[in-house]
Design a protein around this motif. Structure first.
Motif, short mmCIF file in Angstrom:
data_model
loop_
_atom_site.label_atom_id
_atom_site.label_comp_id
_atom_site.label_asym_id
_atom_site.label_seq_id
_atom_site.Cartn_x
_atom_site.Cartn_y
_atom_site.Cartn_z
N GLY A 75 10.55 -98.16 61.78
CA GLY A 75 10.88 -98.60 63.25
C GLY A 75 12.91 -99.48 63.64
O GLY A 75 12.69 -99.40 64.34
N THR A 76 12.93 -100.34 61.56
CA THR A 76 13.73 -101.00 62.11
C THR A 76 14.71 -100.48 61.89
O THR A 76 14.53 -99.77 60.79
CB THR A 76 13.77 -102.34 61.11
N GLN A 77 16.06 -100.87 62.83
CA GLN A 77 16.40 -99.93 61.79
C GLN A 77 18.37 -100.62 61.45
O GLN A 77 18.79 -101.63 61.22
CB GLN A 77 18.23 -99.57 63.81
N ASP A 92 24.66 -96.14 62.31
CA ASP A 92 25.18 -95.56 64.21
C ASP A 92 24.11 -94.86 64.82
O ASP A 92 24.10 -94.82 66.04
CB ASP A 92 26.60 -95.59 64.47
N ARG A 93 22.83 -93.91 63.94
CA ARG A 93 22.20 -93.76 64.96
C ARG A 93 20.79 -93.93 65.25
O ARG A 93 20.53 -95.48 64.34
CB ARG A 93 22.15 -92.46 64.29
N HIS A 94 19.68 -93.35 66.05
CA HIS A 94 18.33 -94.51 66.29
C HIS A 94 18.06 -93.06 65.33
O HIS A 94 17.95 -92.44 65.26
CB HIS A 94 18.24 -93.75 67.47
N ILE A 95 17.04 -93.98 64.60
CA ILE A 95 15.87 -93.77 63.29
C ILE A 95 14.36 -94.12 63.76
O ILE A 95 13.97 -94.82 64.33
CB ILE A 95 16.48 -94.45 62.37
N PRO A 96 13.95 -92.43 64.47
CA PRO A 96 12.45 -93.39 64.58
C PRO A 96 11.36 -92.88 63.72
O PRO A 96 12.26 -93.32 62.38
CB PRO A 96 12.38 -92.10 64.89
N LYS A 97 10.74 -94.01 63.77
CA LYS A 97 9.63 -94.33 63.03
C LYS A 97 9.01 -92.76 62.23
O LYS A 97 8.75 -91.93 62.95
CB LYS A 97 8.23 -95.19 62.97
N VAL A 146 20.51 -86.75 69.72
CA VAL A 146 19.26 -87.85 70.09
C VAL A 146 17.79 -87.58 69.24
O VAL A 146 17.33 -86.51 69.13
CB VAL A 146 19.24 -88.34 70.94
N GLU A 186 14.41 -87.37 67.81
CA GLU A 186 13.31 -88.09 69.15
C GLU A 186 12.15 -87.82 68.06
O GLU A 186 11.05 -88.65 67.76
CB GLU A 186 13.06 -87.59 70.19
#
Length: 469
Positions: free
Chosen positions: A296-298, A303-308, A406, A408
């Motif tokens: 969950g830590t980026q 530059d992209r959201h990383i899901p847990k 994105v 998810e």
């Protein structure tokens, strides 16, 4: 007695090339088969006593492609046969004999061990049609039969024999090794002097597309449209563009995107767990994959959201010395290699899943036991009915998730330093008899340890129960 042996520009480049180990083709319709027939005839006429062997994997395809129709050998050679300059032995298998002692042998190798029929054969010119239908050991064996002892070669052809000319398209069981031999690490048209371990020949890849074969376009102007209507975008790219980065009809070619899935390495956040997966091999390669699982830590600079739960392949060890050939290291040697690699990276690596077969101790000791004595431990992978297919579906699911604008759901991304994963996994072919599984004859060792990681099991210490992760 005139023969129409005219070649188009690309075909002419291949015929006149000073290379002695050539791959011609890539896309469909580039004129591979005509080039081989014309090359065989011209060389046979020019070099008395030349022995040319033209192979195709399947006998029926050999006959229909090279002995039948307006472009087959009988039609091409009709003027010479009528004049007594050659004779076509229409037996099974066929042969063509020329006035000067040269011969063309049409042969097939439907079974892998069929190559041993040619153990004592002296091949001056080796032609293989659709090379990606062949396995690397088969090709290497026939290449080893290429020699010209005692052949009186005219001055203008000195250094050009023995000669190998192959044609092929992306895809098939031989895709990986053909791509590795001719495509990877070299520019198109580049001629490379290979090492003695690679037969010391002059190797060259000559790409050809449909546009390089005007005869086909003139006779069948709708051929390109039919290729575009194949439906599968990956198949269209392979057949029209000769794209070697995919396998038409492969397990992952519809979702793999190098520009998305392959990324620059970054510093792993401290809270992320790093573990390893393992597929053992001796005669075949062994593979160790290193995975960082997002908590969950980026990561900084990403530059992209990383899901847990997203997995990053951050490192690998691949125990291979050739195409799908292992280094035959002992269990202890493998364990020491793993320890040295992890020490060099400074990672705190947790035990991860390996093929449960390494725990078999029926012989008095197990592979896992030998490695654990050296301080390298694994956990058994999920094993049971449907586990292989479940693993491939998990990999497809994660690769697909990573392509979303994105992300998810947890995805899977690969550091660009993991070159063996990038080379082998995206092009894994489906099993022709079971499209939900990978062809087990392919170079699937990295794929196997990857699916072990994606379907790993967690053992509850207090109860001994097992639950999937």
């Amino acid at each position: 007695m005139h023969l129409d042996l005219s070649l188009h520009y690309r075909q002419g480049l291949a015929f006149r090339s000073k290379a002695t180990e050539i791959l011609y083709g890539g896309a469909a319709g580039g004129g591979k088969s005509h080039l081989m027939r014309a090359s065989a005839i011209i060389s046979s006429a020019a070099v008395p006593g030349l022995q040319t062997y033209l192979f195709r994997r399947n006998y029926d395809e050999l006959i229909s492609n090279h002995m039948e129709g307006p472009s087959g050998f009988p039609n091409m050679l009709a003027p010479w046969e009528n004049a007594g300059l050659c004779s076509i032995i229409r037996s099974s298998p066929p042969e063509i004999r020329f006035w000067n002692g040269s011969k063309i042998y049409l042969r097939h190798c439907q079974h892998e061990d069929s190559v041993y029929k040619y153990q004592g054969t002296e091949i001056h010119q080796l032609l293989i049609d659709e090379l990606t239908h062949w396995k690397a050991p088969m090709y290497r064996y026939l290449r080893g039969r290429c020699r010209v002892a005692g052949l009186d070669i005219p001055v203008q052809y000195k250094g050009q024999f023995p000669r190998i000319l192959c044609g092929g398209n992306p895809g098939g069981i031989g895709h990986n090794w053909v791509k590795s031999f001719w495509i990877n690490g070299a520019d198109a048209m580049e001629i490379r002097k290979m090492s003695a371990s690679e037969a010391g020949m002059l190797r060259q890849y000559i790409p050809a597309k449909l546009a390089d074969n005007p005869s086909l376009l003139a006779g069948d102007p709708e051929y390109a449209s039919r290729l575009m209507s194949l439906g599968d975008p990956a198949l269209v790219r392979a057949m029209l563009e000769g794209d070697w980065d995919i396998v038409a009809g492969g397990m992952f070619d519809d979702i793999w995107r190098r520009d998305v899935h392959v990324i620059e390495p970054f510093d792993i956040p401290k809270g992320w767990k790093i573990d390893r997966s393992f597929d053992w091999g001796s005669a075949k390669p062994y593979s160790v994959g290193y995975w960082a699982e997002a908590d969950g830590t980026q990561p900084q600079g990403f530059d992209r959201h990383i899901p847990k739960g997203t997995l990053f392949r951050i490192g690998e060890i691949y125990g291979a010395k050739g195409e799908n050939e292992g280094v035959r290291h002992t269990n202890v040697e493998i364990a020491k290699t793993i320890k040295a690699f992890e020490k060099s990276k400074g990672w705190n690596v947790k035990p991860g899943p390996a093929d449960s077969a390494i725990y078999d101790d029926s012989g008095g000791s197990s592979i896992a036991g030998d490695m654990e004595k050296e301080g390298v431990r694994f956990t058994p992978s999920q094993k049971g009915p449907g586990s292989r297919k479940q693993g491939w579906q998990q990999l497809r699911k994660r690769l697909k998730a990573a392509t979303e604008p994105v992300m998810e759901e947890p995805g899977l991304l690969v550091f660009n330093t993991c070159k063996e994963f990038i080379r082998t996994v995206p092009v894994l072919p489906r099993d022709e008899r079971d499209p939900e599984d990978v062809d087990t004859d392919a170079e699937d060792h990295i794929g196997d340890e990857t699916r072990y990681r994606l379907t790993k099991v967690k053992r509850t210490v207090s109860t001994g129960k097992v639950s999937g992760i």
